[in-house]
Design a protein around this motif. Structure first.
Motif, PDB file in Angstrom:
ATOM      1  N   ARG A  50      49.781  56.060  48.664  1.00  0.00           N
ATOM      2  CA  ARG A  50      49.163  57.382  48.574  1.00  0.00           C
ATOM      3  C   ARG A  50      48.048  57.562  49.593  1.00  0.00           C
ATOM      4  NH1 ARG A  50      47.321  56.867  42.454  1.00  0.00           N
ATOM      5  NH2 ARG A  50      46.627  54.911  43.426  1.00  0.00           N
ATOM      6  N   LEU A  51      47.352  56.472  49.945  1.00  0.00           N
ATOM      7  CA  LEU A  51      46.185  56.577  50.809  1.00  0.00           C
ATOM      8  C   LEU A  51      46.387  56.007  52.210  1.00  0.00           C
ATOM      9  CD1 LEU A  51      43.322  55.636  48.312  1.00  0.00           C
ATOM     10  CD2 LEU A  51      44.027  57.916  49.056  1.00  0.00           C
ATOM     11  N   ASN A  52      47.444  55.212  52.393  1.00  0.00           N
ATOM     12  CA  ASN A  52      47.621  54.498  53.659  1.00  0.00           C
ATOM     13  C   ASN A  52      47.600  55.435  54.861  1.00  0.00           C
ATOM     14  OD1 ASN A  52      49.941  53.686  55.791  1.00  0.00           O
ATOM     15  ND2 ASN A  52      48.738  51.897  55.204  1.00  0.00           N
ATOM     16  N   GLN A  53      48.373  56.517  54.805  1.00  0.00           N
ATOM     17  CA  GLN A  53      48.457  57.408  55.956  1.00  0.00           C
ATOM     18  C   GLN A  53      47.116  58.079  56.250  1.00  0.00           C
ATOM     19  OE1 GLN A  53      51.506  60.413  55.692  1.00  0.00           O
ATOM     20  NE2 GLN A  53      51.299  61.013  57.835  1.00  0.00           N
ATOM     21  N   VAL A  54      46.406  58.452  55.191  1.00  0.00           N
ATOM     22  CA  VAL A  54      45.091  59.074  55.365  1.00  0.00           C
ATOM     23  C   VAL A  54      44.126  58.118  56.048  1.00  0.00           C
ATOM     24  CG1 VAL A  54      43.076  59.958  54.138  1.00  0.00           C
ATOM     25  CG2 VAL A  54      45.366  60.631  53.409  1.00  0.00           C
ATOM     26  N   LEU A  55      44.051  56.901  55.546  1.00  0.00           N
ATOM     27  CA  LEU A  55      43.109  55.926  56.081  1.00  0.00           C
ATOM     28  C   LEU A  55      43.430  55.565  57.526  1.00  0.00           C
ATOM     29  CD1 LEU A  55      42.795  53.652  52.928  1.00  0.00           C
ATOM     30  CD2 LEU A  55      41.087  55.247  53.801  1.00  0.00           C
ATOM     31  N   GLU A  56      44.700  55.399  57.836  1.00  0.00           N
ATOM     32  CA  GLU A  56      45.074  55.062  59.202  1.00  0.00           C
ATOM     33  C   GLU A  56      44.784  56.221  60.158  1.00  0.00           C
ATOM     34  OE1 GLU A  56      48.749  53.206  59.996  1.00  0.00           O
ATOM     35  OE2 GLU A  56      48.351  51.489  58.684  1.00  0.00           O
ATOM     36  N   LYS A  57      45.021  57.453  59.704  1.00  0.00           N
ATOM     37  CA  LYS A  57      44.703  58.608  60.554  1.00  0.00           C
ATOM     38  C   LYS A  57      43.216  58.643  60.888  1.00  0.00           C
ATOM     39  CE  LYS A  57      48.661  60.942  60.936  1.00  0.00           C
ATOM     40  NZ  LYS A  57      49.290  61.279  62.242  1.00  0.00           N
ATOM     41  N   ILE A  58      42.382  58.389  59.887  1.00  0.00           N
ATOM     42  CA  ILE A  58      40.933  58.383  60.130  1.00  0.00           C
ATOM     43  C   ILE A  58      40.534  57.228  61.038  1.00  0.00           C
ATOM     44  CG2 ILE A  58      38.681  58.084  59.046  1.00  0.00           C
ATOM     45  CD1 ILE A  58      39.738  59.601  56.622  1.00  0.00           C
ATOM     46  N   LEU A  59      41.083  56.040  60.775  1.00  0.00           N
ATOM     47  CA  LEU A  59      40.722  54.864  61.569  1.00  0.00           C
ATOM     48  C   LEU A  59      41.084  55.038  63.042  1.00  0.00           C
ATOM     49  CD1 LEU A  59      41.732  51.889  59.231  1.00  0.00           C
ATOM     50  CD2 LEU A  59      39.440  52.421  60.054  1.00  0.00           C
TER      51      LEU A  59
ATOM     52  N   ASN B  86      39.229  67.715  57.467  1.00  0.00           N
ATOM     53  CA  ASN B  86      38.631  68.291  56.260  1.00  0.00           C
ATOM     54  C   ASN B  86      39.401  67.801  55.045  1.00  0.00           C
ATOM     55  OD1 ASN B  86      40.882  70.108  55.713  1.00  0.00           O
ATOM     56  ND2 ASN B  86      40.112  71.370  57.412  1.00  0.00           N
ATOM     57  N   ILE B  87      38.847  67.999  53.866  1.00  0.00           N
ATOM     58  CA  ILE B  87      39.435  67.465  52.638  1.00  0.00           C
ATOM     59  C   ILE B  87      40.841  68.014  52.409  1.00  0.00           C
ATOM     60  CG2 ILE B  87      39.189  67.292  50.128  1.00  0.00           C
ATOM     61  CD1 ILE B  87      37.236  65.573  51.701  1.00  0.00           C
ATOM     62  N   GLU B  88      41.047  69.274  52.691  1.00  0.00           N
ATOM     63  CA  GLU B  88      42.362  69.883  52.470  1.00  0.00           C
ATOM     64  C   GLU B  88      43.430  69.196  53.322  1.00  0.00           C
ATOM     65  OE1 GLU B  88      39.506  71.562  52.752  1.00  0.00           O
ATOM     66  OE2 GLU B  88      39.476  72.231  50.649  1.00  0.00           O
ATOM     67  N   GLN B  89      43.124  68.931  54.592  1.00  0.00           N
ATOM     68  CA  GLN B  89      44.075  68.251  55.480  1.00  0.00           C
ATOM     69  C   GLN B  89      44.395  66.847  54.962  1.00  0.00           C
ATOM     70  OE1 GLN B  89      41.620  68.564  59.017  1.00  0.00           O
ATOM     71  NE2 GLN B  89      43.188  69.798  60.050  1.00  0.00           N
ATOM     72  N   LEU B  90      43.349  66.120  54.572  1.00  0.00           N
ATOM     73  CA  LEU B  90      43.544  64.748  54.101  1.00  0.00           C
ATOM     74  C   LEU B  90      44.319  64.711  52.796  1.00  0.00           C
ATOM     75  CD1 LEU B  90      39.984  63.351  54.934  1.00  0.00           C
ATOM     76  CD2 LEU B  90      42.093  63.036  56.257  1.00  0.00           C
TER      77      LEU B  90
ATOM     78  N   THR C 237      42.603  65.627  42.862  1.00  0.00           N
ATOM     79  CA  THR C 237      43.195  64.300  42.614  1.00  0.00           C
ATOM     80  C   THR C 237      42.901  63.360  43.773  1.00  0.00           C
ATOM     81  OG1 THR C 237      44.976  65.266  41.300  1.00  0.00           O
ATOM     82  CG2 THR C 237      45.342  63.048  42.162  1.00  0.00           C
ATOM     83  N   PHE C 238      43.018  63.867  44.997  1.00  0.00           N
ATOM     84  CA  PHE C 238      42.741  63.052  46.183  1.00  0.00           C
ATOM     85  C   PHE C 238      41.295  62.551  46.182  1.00  0.00           C
ATOM     86  CE2 PHE C 238      40.991  63.057  50.552  1.00  0.00           C
ATOM     87  CZ  PHE C 238      41.654  61.936  51.027  1.00  0.00           C
ATOM     88  N   MET C 239      40.354  63.446  45.914  1.00  0.00           N
ATOM     89  CA  MET C 239      38.949  63.061  45.890  1.00  0.00           C
ATOM     90  C   MET C 239      38.696  61.974  44.849  1.00  0.00           C
ATOM     91  SD  MET C 239      37.028  64.763  48.119  1.00  0.00           S
ATOM     92  CE  MET C 239      35.379  64.920  47.421  1.00  0.00           C
TER      93      MET C 239
END
Length: 309
Positions: free
Chosen positions: A196-205, A213-217, A227-229
């Motif tokens: 659920r979080l891998n793609q978000v974290l890698e994009k940020i890294l 922004n939160i909506e994109q993530l 739920t994401f937050m």
């Protein structure tokens, strides 16, 4: 470059193996780290066995075991579980190690001790457990340790550089092995294993400079905003905005120490729209302005000498 490479780069990890312990008889050694240093310590058992007491727990270390304290903290090592009184003799340093010796006879325990140095703060280091106790026998790490011991026993030209380089590789192998056997089950490295979080974290890294922004993530994670937050906070112990800020500033610290880019260029490269905003955020985390921080870099000192010639 994968996420472990990236996180290690951001942490600016540098390793060295600098102490060889030769202990005989009944003994105990207390280790009190320098609180000012941001570093980890590891003990690698070459021969024999010993006990480590850390945070009220005791651990039995045998040949081939490694005990790693990612954030160096007080601990005791001893020949048994009982407290002993003894004197630690520091023999003359040889070409490779400081030799610490107890007893005059044939050593019962041969142990190498090494240090990992990091840039503070570090998302990677702060997410690791208090300790890792690993048996390296019959693991992919064993050939690396065997190569290190071979270099230590029969030093040749360049051996010190080889050993220090191997210690940097050892850091990655420790994390890899610990992850494979399920010891890294919380914090950033665990979150990176969460689908659920891998793609978000890698994009940020890998792209912290983008205007996230939160909506994109949340959309990347296929979750609602709320739920994401909630899940992000549960997994990493911080909100997404704080994580993004720290990635940006860690990346800036690497650029400040390893390049001669201007402060403004670095600010823009890591996602800040003004030098003033970047400098304020940087100083809040590192306690120094970007220009002051850069002056602490060996590269900066070398550049100053070269331009003065």
């Amino acid at each position: 470059m994968d996420y472990l490479d990236k996180l290690t780069q951001l942490a600016q990890v540098r390793g060295e193996i600098n102490i060889h312990c030769l202990f005989q008889g009944d003994w105990q050694v207390e280790h009190q780290p320098d609180a000012a240093e941001y570093q980890g310590l590891f003990h690698l058992i070459e021969q024999g066995e010993c006990w480590v007491t850390f945070a009220g727990k005791q651990f039995h270390l045998k040949k081939g075991d490694l005990f790693f304290l990612p954030q160096n903290r007080p601990h005791f090592l001893g020949s048994s579980q009982q407290k002993r009184e003894n004197s630690l003799q520091r023999a003359q340093s040889n070409a490779l190690f400081n030799v610490h010796q107890i007893g005059a006879g044939t050593p019962d325990l041969k142990m190498f001790c090494g240090t990992f140095y990091y840039q503070k703060p570090s998302l990677l280091i702060d997410s690791l457990p208090d300790y890792l106790h690993l048996s390296l026998q019959n693991t992919p790490v064993q050939p690396l340790v065997s190569l290190f011991l071979q270099e230590a026993e029969k030093p040749e030209q360049g051996t010190k550089s080889v050993i220090d380089a191997l210690s940097n590789v050892l850091f990655i192998y420790i994390l890899r092995h610990a992850q494979q056997i399920g010891l890294l089950n919380q914090g950033l490295l665990a979150a990176l294993q969460d689908k659920r979080l891998n793609q978000v974290l890698e994009k940020i890294l890998f792209s912290p400079q983008l205007d996230w922004n939160i909506e994109q993530l949340a959309e990347l994670a296929s979750m609602s905003r709320a739920t994401f937050m909630r899940i992000f906070q549960q997994q990493l112990g911080m909100p997404p905005g704080k994580f993004l800020t720290q990635v940006r500033l860690e990346m800036a610290a690497v650029l400040l120490k390893n390049t001669q880019k201007t402060i403004l260029a670095i600010a823009l490269e890591v996602g800040y729209q003004s030098e003033a905003h970047f400098s304020k955020a940087f100083k809040a985390i590192y306690g120094l302005s970007p220009s002051q921080f850069r002056k602490t870099s060996p590269l900066s000192k070398t550049y100053a000498i070269m331009t003065a010639l």
